[in-house]
Design a protein around this motif. Sequence first.
Motif, PDB file in Angstrom:
ATOM      1  N   ILE A   7       2.781 -15.839 -12.070  1.00 22.04           N
ATOM      2  CA  ILE A   7       4.167 -15.093 -11.436  1.00 22.04           C
ATOM      3  C   ILE A   7       3.110 -13.849 -11.358  1.00 22.04           C
ATOM      4  CG2 ILE A   7       5.857 -14.420 -12.914  1.00 22.04           C
ATOM      5  CD1 ILE A   7       6.689 -17.427 -13.498  1.00 22.04           C
ATOM      6  N   ALA A   8       2.698 -13.238 -13.045  1.00 22.31           N
ATOM      7  CA  ALA A   8       2.122 -12.115 -12.888  1.00 22.31           C
ATOM      8  C   ALA A   8       1.296 -11.863 -11.762  1.00 22.31           C
ATOM      9  CB  ALA A   8       0.797 -12.169 -13.999  1.00 22.31           C
ATOM     10  N   ALA A   9       0.585 -12.666 -10.981  1.00 21.44           N
ATOM     11  CA  ALA A   9       0.123 -12.581  -9.515  1.00 21.44           C
ATOM     12  C   ALA A   9       0.654 -12.952  -8.223  1.00 21.44           C
ATOM     13  CB  ALA A   9      -1.797 -13.311  -9.379  1.00 21.44           C
ATOM     14  N   GLY A  10       1.736 -12.703  -8.448  1.00 18.63           N
ATOM     15  CA  GLY A  10       3.048 -12.236  -7.706  1.00 18.63           C
ATOM     16  C   GLY A  10       3.861 -11.192  -7.603  1.00 18.63           C
ATOM     17  N   VAL A  11       3.775 -10.739  -8.978  1.00 19.06           N
ATOM     18  CA  VAL A  11       4.701  -9.374  -9.440  1.00 19.06           C
ATOM     19  C   VAL A  11       3.320  -7.966  -8.667  1.00 19.06           C
ATOM     20  CG1 VAL A  11       5.179  -8.187 -10.900  1.00 19.06           C
ATOM     21  CG2 VAL A  11       5.518 -10.306 -10.832  1.00 19.06           C
ATOM     22  N   PHE A  12       2.189  -8.728  -9.468  1.00 24.09           N
ATOM     23  CA  PHE A  12       1.340  -7.565  -8.842  1.00 24.09           C
ATOM     24  C   PHE A  12       0.769  -7.272  -7.494  1.00 24.09           C
ATOM     25  CE2 PHE A  12      -3.837  -6.845  -7.641  1.00 24.09           C
ATOM     26  CZ  PHE A  12      -4.095  -5.895  -7.886  1.00 24.09           C
ATOM     27  N   LEU A  13       0.828  -9.184  -6.140  1.00 23.11           N
ATOM     28  CA  LEU A  13       0.793  -8.147  -5.095  1.00 23.11           C
ATOM     29  C   LEU A  13       2.125  -8.021  -4.467  1.00 23.11           C
ATOM     30  CD1 LEU A  13      -0.375 -11.654  -4.265  1.00 23.11           C
ATOM     31  CD2 LEU A  13      -1.447  -9.365  -4.668  1.00 23.11           C
ATOM     32  N   PHE A  14       3.336  -7.794  -4.825  1.00 20.91           N
ATOM     33  CA  PHE A  14       4.539  -6.920  -4.337  1.00 20.91           C
ATOM     34  C   PHE A  14       4.122  -5.298  -4.487  1.00 20.91           C
ATOM     35  CE2 PHE A  14       8.712  -5.658  -5.140  1.00 20.91           C
ATOM     36  CZ  PHE A  14       9.423  -6.132  -3.954  1.00 20.91           C
ATOM     37  N   VAL A  15       3.856  -5.160  -5.979  1.00 24.43           N
ATOM     38  CA  VAL A  15       3.767  -4.476  -6.431  1.00 24.43           C
ATOM     39  C   VAL A  15       2.511  -3.101  -5.297  1.00 24.43           C
ATOM     40  CG1 VAL A  15       2.827  -2.401  -8.178  1.00 24.43           C
ATOM     41  CG2 VAL A  15       4.531  -3.731  -8.922  1.00 24.43           C
ATOM     42  N   ARG A  16       1.125  -3.798  -5.025  1.00 23.00           N
ATOM     43  CA  ARG A  16       0.479  -3.023  -3.935  1.00 23.00           C
ATOM     44  C   ARG A  16       1.096  -3.243  -2.973  1.00 23.00           C
ATOM     45  NH1 ARG A  16      -2.040   0.254  -5.367  1.00 23.00           N
ATOM     46  NH2 ARG A  16      -3.868  -0.844  -3.167  1.00 23.00           N
ATOM     47  N   TYR A  17       1.568  -4.195  -2.435  1.00 24.29           N
ATOM     48  CA  TYR A  17       2.687  -4.327  -0.964  1.00 24.29           C
ATOM     49  C   TYR A  17       3.265  -2.608  -1.265  1.00 24.29           C
ATOM     50  CZ  TYR A  17       6.156  -5.531   2.907  1.00 24.29           C
ATOM     51  OH  TYR A  17       6.607  -4.477   4.631  1.00 24.29           O
ATOM     52  N   ARG A  18       4.308  -2.521  -2.159  1.00 27.20           N
ATOM     53  CA  ARG A  18       5.705  -1.207  -1.754  1.00 27.20           C
ATOM     54  C   ARG A  18       4.159  -0.177  -2.009  1.00 27.20           C
ATOM     55  NH1 ARG A  18      10.300  -2.178  -3.592  1.00 27.20           N
ATOM     56  NH2 ARG A  18      11.065   0.294  -2.965  1.00 27.20           N
ATOM     57  N   GLU A  19       3.371   0.033  -2.819  1.00 24.37           N
ATOM     58  CA  GLU A  19       2.479   1.600  -2.831  1.00 24.37           C
ATOM     59  C   GLU A  19       1.838   1.671  -1.950  1.00 24.37           C
ATOM     60  OE1 GLU A  19      -0.349   0.873  -5.465  1.00 24.37           O
ATOM     61  OE2 GLU A  19       1.440   1.266  -7.470  1.00 24.37           O
ATOM     62  N   ALA A  20       1.362   0.219  -1.010  1.00 22.96           N
ATOM     63  CA  ALA A  20       0.531   0.958   0.054  1.00 22.96           C
ATOM     64  C   ALA A  20       1.438   0.909   1.497  1.00 22.96           C
ATOM     65  CB  ALA A  20       0.323  -0.404   1.271  1.00 22.96           C
ATOM     66  N   ASN A  21       3.156   0.546   1.772  1.00 23.67           N
ATOM     67  CA  ASN A  21       4.102   1.071   2.488  1.00 23.67           C
ATOM     68  C   ASN A  21       3.901   2.365   2.251  1.00 23.67           C
ATOM     69  OD1 ASN A  21       4.089  -0.907   4.336  1.00 23.67           O
ATOM     70  ND2 ASN A  21       5.432  -2.174   2.853  1.00 23.67           N
ATOM     71  N   ARG A  22       4.419   2.964   0.832  1.00 21.77           N
ATOM     72  CA  ARG A  22       4.628   4.707   0.663  1.00 21.77           C
ATOM     73  C   ARG A  22       3.461   4.896   1.744  1.00 21.77           C
ATOM     74  NH1 ARG A  22       5.917   3.465  -3.914  1.00 21.77           N
ATOM     75  NH2 ARG A  22       4.264   4.004  -4.607  1.00 21.77           N
ATOM     76  N   GLU A  23       2.346   4.845   1.330  1.00 18.04           N
ATOM     77  CA  GLU A  23       0.629   5.924   1.509  1.00 18.04           C
ATOM     78  C   GLU A  23       1.271   5.683   3.007  1.00 18.04           C
ATOM     79  OE1 GLU A  23      -2.162   3.352  -0.646  1.00 18.04           O
ATOM     80  OE2 GLU A  23      -1.909   4.175  -2.561  1.00 18.04           O
ATOM     81  N   LEU A  24       1.109   5.126   3.739  1.00 17.15           N
ATOM     82  CA  LEU A  24       1.380   4.341   5.078  1.00 17.15           C
ATOM     83  C   LEU A  24       2.331   5.565   5.758  1.00 17.15           C
ATOM     84  CD1 LEU A  24      -0.055   3.259   8.076  1.00 17.15           C
ATOM     85  CD2 LEU A  24       2.267   1.477   7.165  1.00 17.15           C
ATOM     86  N   ARG A  25       3.455   5.606   5.036  1.00 11.61           N
ATOM     87  CA  ARG A  25       4.900   7.095   5.593  1.00 11.61           C
ATOM     88  C   ARG A  25       4.197   7.960   5.264  1.00 11.61           C
ATOM     89  NH1 ARG A  25       8.048   2.752   2.678  1.00 11.61           N
ATOM     90  NH2 ARG A  25       8.231   5.083   1.135  1.00 11.61           N
ATOM     91  N   GLU A  26       3.387   8.378   4.595  1.00  9.72           N
ATOM     92  CA  GLU A  26       2.861   9.629   3.783  1.00  9.72           C
ATOM     93  C   GLU A  26       2.392  10.454   4.625  1.00  9.72           C
ATOM     94  OE1 GLU A  26       2.467  10.751   0.969  1.00  9.72           O
ATOM     95  OE2 GLU A  26       4.297  10.039  -0.325  1.00  9.72           O
ATOM     96  N   MET A  27       0.744   9.291   5.284  1.00 12.43           N
ATOM     97  CA  MET A  27       0.116   9.405   6.271  1.00 12.43           C
ATOM     98  C   MET A  27       0.417   9.291   7.520  1.00 12.43           C
ATOM     99  SD  MET A  27      -2.958   6.311   5.339  1.00 12.43           S
ATOM    100  CE  MET A  27      -3.707   7.114   7.367  1.00 12.43           C
ATOM    101  N   ARG A  28       2.285   9.836   7.746  1.00 12.55           N
ATOM    102  CA  ARG A  28       2.227   9.447   9.228  1.00 12.55           C
ATOM    103  C   ARG A  28       3.268  10.941   8.954  1.00 12.55           C
ATOM    104  NH1 ARG A  28       5.043   3.594  10.631  1.00 12.55           N
ATOM    105  NH2 ARG A  28       3.175   2.409  10.817  1.00 12.55           N
ATOM    106  N   LYS A  29       3.562  11.008   7.854  1.00 12.88           N
ATOM    107  CA  LYS A  29       3.967  12.035   8.101  1.00 12.88           C
ATOM    108  C   LYS A  29       2.848  13.781   7.987  1.00 12.88           C
ATOM    109  CE  LYS A  29       8.468  11.134   5.466  1.00 12.88           C
ATOM    110  NZ  LYS A  29       8.660  11.932   3.537  1.00 12.88           N
ATOM    111  N   GLY A  30       2.298  13.503   7.149  1.00 14.80           N
ATOM    112  CA  GLY A  30       1.019  14.357   7.973  1.00 14.80           C
ATOM    113  C   GLY A  30       0.314  14.331   9.351  1.00 14.80           C
ATOM    114  N   GLY A  31       0.583  13.182   9.874  1.00 17.32           N
ATOM    115  CA  GLY A  31       0.074  13.568  11.150  1.00 17.32           C
ATOM    116  C   GLY A  31       0.678  13.567  12.213  1.00 17.32           C
ATOM    117  N   GLY A  32       2.244  13.614  11.806  1.00 14.81           N
ATOM    118  CA  GLY A  32       2.936  14.604  12.707  1.00 14.81           C
ATOM    119  C   GLY A  32       4.515  13.250  13.513  1.00 14.81           C
ATOM    120  N   GLY A  33       3.918  12.201  12.779  1.00 18.33           N
ATOM    121  CA  GLY A  33       4.515  10.971  13.580  1.00 18.33           C
ATOM    122  C   GLY A  33       5.929  11.008  13.012  1.00 18.33           C
ATOM    123  N   GLY A  34       6.689  10.738  13.730  1.00 19.98           N
ATOM    124  CA  GLY A  34       8.384   9.759  13.035  1.00 19.98           C
ATOM    125  C   GLY A  34       8.253   9.376  12.128  1.00 19.98           C
ATOM    126  N   ASP A  35       8.770   9.325  11.015  1.00 14.63           N
ATOM    127  CA  ASP A  35       9.485   8.115  10.103  1.00 14.63           C
ATOM    128  C   ASP A  35       9.579   6.977  11.116  1.00 14.63           C
ATOM    129  OD1 ASP A  35       8.430   9.844   8.659  1.00 14.63           O
ATOM    130  OD2 ASP A  35      10.180  10.359   8.287  1.00 14.63           O
TER     131      ASP A  35
END
Length: 276
Positions: free
Chosen positions: A244-272
């Motif tokens: 259970i702890a591992a699943g929670v950890f992976l879910f949190v990492r997944y959300r953080e990775a998506n957020r980082e990806l959106r931020e990178m797209r904003k910085g590169g001029g791409g649409g959201d």
Amino acid sequence: MTGGSGTITSNGAFTASTTVGAGSVIAMYASGMTGRQDVTIVPATAATVEIRLTSTSLAVDSNSVIVATVLDAYSNANPDGVVTWTTTGTGTILSLTPDGRSILYHAPITTTPASVQITATIGAISRATTLTIVAGPPVGISIDTPATTVASGGTLAFGAVVTDQFGNAVTGATIAWGATAGSISQQGVFKAPSEPGLVVITAGTAGRQSFVVIEVTSGALDQFSRQATSATSLALILVTIIAIAAGVFLFVRYREANRELREMRKGGGGGDGPEP
């Protein structure tokens, strides 16, 4: 001489017999005349004291009549004088006769000390006797239990304590042992049955009975199995928690990775794009 009262010489010297009694001394003259003197032989001075009693063992809180006989050097009873009594232990002495030759001894209610010494004295002469104080009739019994549980097939050695009305231990009582399961010897050694459960152990004597309840538990193999099962269950719980702890950890990492990806797209001029 008559009556065996003693001996007399031709000069008239009379020697008394060593046995009390009565007799006569007869003197005869040449002319045929006779003279007679009655003689009574009495005991000599006291030389020893003898003590007579029914038994040297006496139960607590009971009575015993004790008699003292004063004798001279020739074993004749001497009635003169008064006998006095003393004791080194507890209990009471009651004189039954004015001369003290007969007494009533009343034992204490405890067997401690286990014996008392009673002494009869007349003048400078004394004689002592020892009485052993024993417990009275049994009125109570209790079981000395070494443990309240025993493994199936195991053994326990029980003991029984029998007491009188004053709580003194009664020795030599015959104990009848019993058990509702397993077996028990008349020495109190119990062998547990093979099946777990409760067993009632009984001990009886003189119409009195006592009992204890013993729990018979499973053997060592079953106990080991239970311990192993408990250990396995604990391991499964730990694995589940880690998963259970591992699943929670992976879910949190997944959300953080998506957020980082959106931020990178904003910085590169791409649409959201839509947030996954």
